[in-house]
Design an enzyme around this catalytic site. Structure first.
Site, short mmCIF file in Angstrom:
data_model
loop_
_atom_site.label_atom_id
_atom_site.label_comp_id
_atom_site.label_asym_id
_atom_site.label_seq_id
_atom_site.Cartn_x
_atom_site.Cartn_y
_atom_site.Cartn_z
N SER A 555 29.91 -40.97 31.57
CA SER A 555 28.56 -41.52 31.66
C SER A 555 28.45 -42.35 32.94
CB SER A 555 28.23 -42.34 30.41
OG SER A 555 26.85 -42.60 30.33
N ASP A 641 22.12 -33.51 26.00
CA ASP A 641 22.26 -34.92 26.35
C ASP A 641 20.93 -35.46 26.86
OD1 ASP A 641 23.01 -37.43 27.30
OD2 ASP A 641 24.87 -36.72 28.19
N HIS A 676 24.89 -36.66 24.13
CA HIS A 676 25.63 -37.55 25.01
C HIS A 676 27.01 -37.90 24.45
CE1 HIS A 676 25.90 -40.27 28.38
NE2 HIS A 676 26.24 -41.27 27.60
#
Length: 703
Positions: A555, A641, A676
C-alpha cells in the site's frame, strides 16, 4: 533466476496530463478501465506469465505452505470474553477457511474467570452465532465487516462483503430463535453500533469516492426507512460511529488527517440529537472517552492543541464545549506520545509510546473515587508490543491485556484489579518444536542522510552466520507504527537462514508525532532515504552482505518500494510491492478517486499547489523510471481494490519492462476476486504468503 518465457507487452496509447505547465504523456492509462475486455485479457496474460515464470518455485511454495499449516493449530478457539450473561469466543476448524463466532452461558454475576474450553469437544450450552464458512459458500471472496450483539444479548447484527470492494450488507439474526430477521441494508461501511434500547443501530455509508460520509440510524422492524443522523460535507473528513464502554453515549467522530470533531448523544434514546463536543479547528485533533470519577460525569480528551504529542484533559460533560473547564491530567511531552485513554468504572488505562514502543499504564481509582497512583504494566523482553485485549465491560474486576514480540507468540493475560495478580490465559499455540530461545530479536539504529537516528528491528535464528540474506520491511505513512509482532509464517524465512528487519522510517509514528510530520507532505522523501540508509547500514554493520538484501512493503509501503527501487536499484536483490501506491500523482490529481481529497493532508494538494505537484512528480515511482538496471520485482495487486487501484502496479510494471536495461524479471500478479486486503480465506492467504516468500528466498539465494 531461471530463463523466462516472453512477458506480455502492453500496448501504448498516449494520453496527456497537463498541470502547472507540465505535460506528462502516459502511455498506459488505458489500463484503468476494468470493464474493457482487453484490460482483463492483459491482466490474465500477466498472471499466466507470472505463473510460468515462477512454476519452478512450486515445490518451495508447497513446503512453506505445509510448514505454516503444520505449525498452526487449525482447530482452536480464542479466550472467552464476558458480556452480559454470556462468554463470547471464536472458533476455527481444521479444513475450514473462516472462523465461527460462538458463545456459552456464564455462571453468575461473580463469574469473571473465563472457562477452560476444549476446542475439540462439545461445550455445554454453546450457541453458534455466525458461521462465516456458511456465509461464504458460493462466493469467490468473503469478508466479515462487523458482528455485534445487542446489549441484551438477543440480536446479532453482522455485515459481509462478497466482492472485495469494502461495501457491506448488514443483516440481523434473532439469537433466541436462530432465525434471520427480514431487515437487510446493502451498500454500507463495515461497522455497526447498537443503541442501548436493543432495537436501534447506527451505521455509516460511503460516497462514490468510498469516503464514509453519512451516519444513519435504523430501528429493526420499523416501517420507516433509516434516518440520516449526520452528513459530513467536507470531502477531507471521514466518519466513524461507536458507543462508549459506559453505554451512556453514542459518539460520531469526524476526522481528516489533521483535524477532528466529535458529537455525542444519549445511547438510550433512539431519537437522540447529537451535540458537538468541541467545534473543529484546523490542525487540532482530539478524541473523547466517557468516565465517571468521584460521581462526576466527565469526558476525557486527548488533544494536540499546543501539545504536539498530545495531552490528556478531563472536562464535565455539561461543560464539554468550554475549553476553560478542562483540567489537565497528563501534560504533553516531547519524548512520550499519548495514544489513547480507556475508561472503566474503577480505573483508567493510558496507552502511550516511548522509545519507539507501545506501553500501557493503569490508573486505579482510590476509595474516594479519585485517581490513585499510576503504574505501568510491564513485560520482560526488549521489543514487546502490548495493549488492551477484549475489555467490553464497564465494571469488570479484571483487566485483559495482550503482549507479543517478534519471537514471543501472542499472550493474553487477566490482571486482577484488586490484587494486581496477573494470570496468563493463553499463549498463541505454535505446533512442532518451536522455542523462542532458538531466535534472537533486538533493536538497532541507523543514521539518515541528515543525521537522524532511525530505529531498526532485527530478528533471526540464533546461531545464524552473519552476514546473511535479509528481508527489509517498511511502511512509513499515516503515523502508523510497525510494532513487533509474532508471525508463524515468518518462521519459514528465519529457519532458512534469512534475517528479517523492519525499518521504522519517518512518516510512521514510532517516535512520536514529529516522526510522522517529518515524513509527509514536502518532507515525504525522508521515508525513502531513511529506508535506503537502513539497508546500507545492515550491510555496513555486517548483518547482510551486498547482493543479498530484499525489500518488501504494501500500500503506502508499496510507494516506499517503488521509490527506493528508483533511488537505489543496486541495493536490492529483489523487491516485493504489495497493492503498491506507485502512481500517486495521477491518483491524487483526481478528486473523484478514494485516495484524493481525504489524502491531501497526507501528501499535499497538487491541484492547487505547484510546489506539491512538482515535489510529488519528483518521487512518483511510475514517473521516475529510468534507463538503467533494476532488481527483480514482484508486484501483487487485486482487481477490486478501492484504495490503491490495480492500474497503478499494472502501469508501473509495463513501464519498468519497457524502459529498464537488464534482464531481471518484473512480475505482476493480480487477484481477480479480491480487494485491498488481498485474497480471503486463511488457506488461500497462506498460499499467497508462500508465493511471495518463495520468490524472495530465491531472489536472495536461499531458495
Amino acid at each position: 533466476m531461471t530463463s523466462l518465457p516472453e512477458p506480455p507487452v502492453a500496448k501504448r496509447v498516449e494520453s496527456t496530463r497537463t498541470h502547472h505547465g507540465d505535460v506528462f504523456v502516459d502511455s498506459y492509462e488505458w489500463l484503468r478501465d476494468k470493464s474493457d475486455p482487453e484490460v482483463i485479457a492483459y491482466l490474465e496474460a500477466e498472471n499466466a506469465y507470472t505463473d510460468a515464470a515462477t512454476a519452478h518455485l512450486e515445490p518451495l511454495r508447497q513446503s512453506i505452505f505445509d510448514e505454516i499449516k503444520a505449525r498452526t493449530k487449525e482447530t482452536d478457539l480464542s479466550v472467552p470474553s464476558r458480556r452480559g450473561d454470556w462468554w463470547y469466543y471464536a472458533r476455527t476448524f481444521e479444513g475450514k477457511q473462516y472462523g465461527v463466532q460462538c458463545r456459552c452461558p456464564a455462571g453468575g454475576p461473580d463469574d469473571w474467570t473465563p472457562p477452560q474450553l476444549d476446542e475439540t469437544t462439545e461445550i455445554p450450552g454453546e450457541q453458534v452465532l455466525l458461521d462465516q464458512n456458511a456465509e461464504a459458500e458460493g462466493h469467490d471472496f468473503f469478508a466479515l465487516g462487523a458482528a455485534g450483539v445487542s446489549p441484551d444479548g438477543n440480536i446479532l447484527a453482522y455485515s459481509v462483503d462478497v466482492v472485495g470492494d469494502e461495501r457491506y450488507t448488514l443483516r440481523f439474526k434473532d439469537l433466541t430463535t436462530g432465525e434471520l430477521l427480514g431487515d437487510e441494508i446493502a451498500g454500507i461501511g463495515a461497522g455497526v453500533t447498537w443503541a442501548t434500547d436493543n432495537r436501534t443501530v447506527y451505521y455509516v455509508t460511503v460516497d462514490d469516492a468510498w469516503r464514509p460520509d453519512t451516519v444513519w440510524r435504523y430501528r429493526i422492524g420499523a416501517a420507516e426507512p433509516a434516518a440520516q443522523v449526520y452528513h459530513e460535507a467536507d470531502e477531507r473528513f471521514w466518519l466513524s460511529v461507536g458507543r462508549t464502554r459506559s453505554d451512556a453515549y453514542v459518539l460520531i467522530a469526524s476526522g481528516s488527517a489533521i483535524t477532528s470533531e466529535v458529537r455525542y448523544a444519549d445511547a438510550a434514546d433512539p431519537h437522540a440529537e447529537f451535540t458537538v463536543v468541541l467545534p473543529r479547528r484546523e490542525g487540532v485533533e482530539y478524541s473523547v472517552e466517557h468516565a465517571i470519577v468521584g460521581g462526576q460525569d466527565l469526558f476525557l480528551m486527548l488533544h494536540n492543541d499546543g501539545a504536539v504529542n498530545f495531552t490528556l484533559v478531563q472536562v464535565p460533560v455539561e461543560n464539554a464545549a468550554d475549553p476553560t473547564a478542562q483540567q489537565t491530567l497528563i501534560a504533553g511531552r516531547d519524548d512520550v506520545r499519548l495514544d489513547e485513554v480507556d475508561a472503566f468504572a474503577h480505573h483508567l488505562v493510558i496507552g502511550y509510546r516511548a522509545e519507539g514502543l507501545p506501553r500501557i499504564q493503569l490508573w486505579p481509582f482510590d476509595a474516594e473515587g479519585t485517581y490513585g497512583t499510576p503504574c505501568d504494566i510491564t513485560f520482560d523482553t526488549e521489543l514487546t508490543s502490548c495493549g488492551l485485549a477484549a475489555n467490553p465491560n464497564w465494571d469488570a474486576p479484571k483487566l485483559r491485556v495482550g503482549a507479543t514480540s517478534f519471537i514471543t507468540p501472542v499472550r493474553v493475560y487477566d490482571i486482577d484489579l484488586a490484587t494486581g495478580e496477573r494470570t496468563l490465559l493463553r499463549e498463541q499455540p505454535v505446533l512442532g518444536d518451536y522455542r523462542s530461545a532458538d531466535y534472537v530479536e533486538y533493536r538497532d539504529w541507523a543514521y539518515a542522510e541528515d543525521g537522524t537516528r532511525i530505529p531498526v528491528s532485527i530478528v533471526h535464528r540464533a546461531g545464524v552466520e552473519l552476514p546473511a540474506p535479509t528481508l527489509l520491511y517498511g511502511y512509513g505513512a499515516y503515523e502508523m507504527c510497525e510494532d513487533p509482532q509474532f508471525s508463524i509464517a515468518r518462521l519459514s524465512l528465519l529457519d532458512r537462514g534469512m534475517v528479517f528487519a523492519v525499518a521504522h522510517v519517518r512518516g510512521g509514528g514510532e517516535m512520536g508525532r514529529a516522526w510522522y510530520e517529518h515524513g509527509k507532505l514536502l518532507e515525504k522523501k525522508n521515508s525513502f532515504t531513511d529506508f535506503v540508509a537502513v539497508g546500507r547500514h545492515l550491510i555496513d554493520a555486517g548483518v547482510c552482505r551486498p547482493g543479498r538484501l530484499a525489500a518488501m512493503g504494501g500500500s503506502a509501503g508499496g510507494l516506499l518500494m517503488g521509490a527506493v527501487t528508483n533511488l537505489a536499484p543496486d541495493l536490492f536483490a529483489g523487491v516485493v510491492a504489495q497493492v503498491p501506491f506507485v502512481d500517486p500523482l495521477t491518483t491524487i490529481l483526481d478528486p473523484t478517486l478514494p485516495l484524493t481529497v481525504t489524502e491531501w493532508d497526507e501528501w499535499g494538494n497538487p491541484l492547487g499547489d505547484k510546489d506539491v505537484y512538482f515535489y510529488m512528480k519528483s518521487y512518483s515511482p511510475y514517473e521516475n523510471i529510468a534507463r538503467r538496471d533494476y532488481p527483480p520485482v514482484l508486484a501483487m495487486t487485486s482487481l477490486h481494490d478501492t484504495r490503491v487501484y490495480y492500474v497503478e502496479p499494472a502501469k508501473w510494471v509495463a513501464e519498468l519492462r519497457r524502459t529498464k536495461t537488464d534482464d531481471n524479471p518484473v512480475l505482476l500478479k493480480t487477484e481477480m476476486n479480491a480487494g485491498h486486503g488481498g485474497i480471503s480465506g486463511r488457506y488461500e492467504r497462506w498460499k499467497e504468503i508462500a508465493f511471495s516468500y518463495a520468490w524472495l528466498l530465491e531472489a536472495v539465494g536461499c531458495g
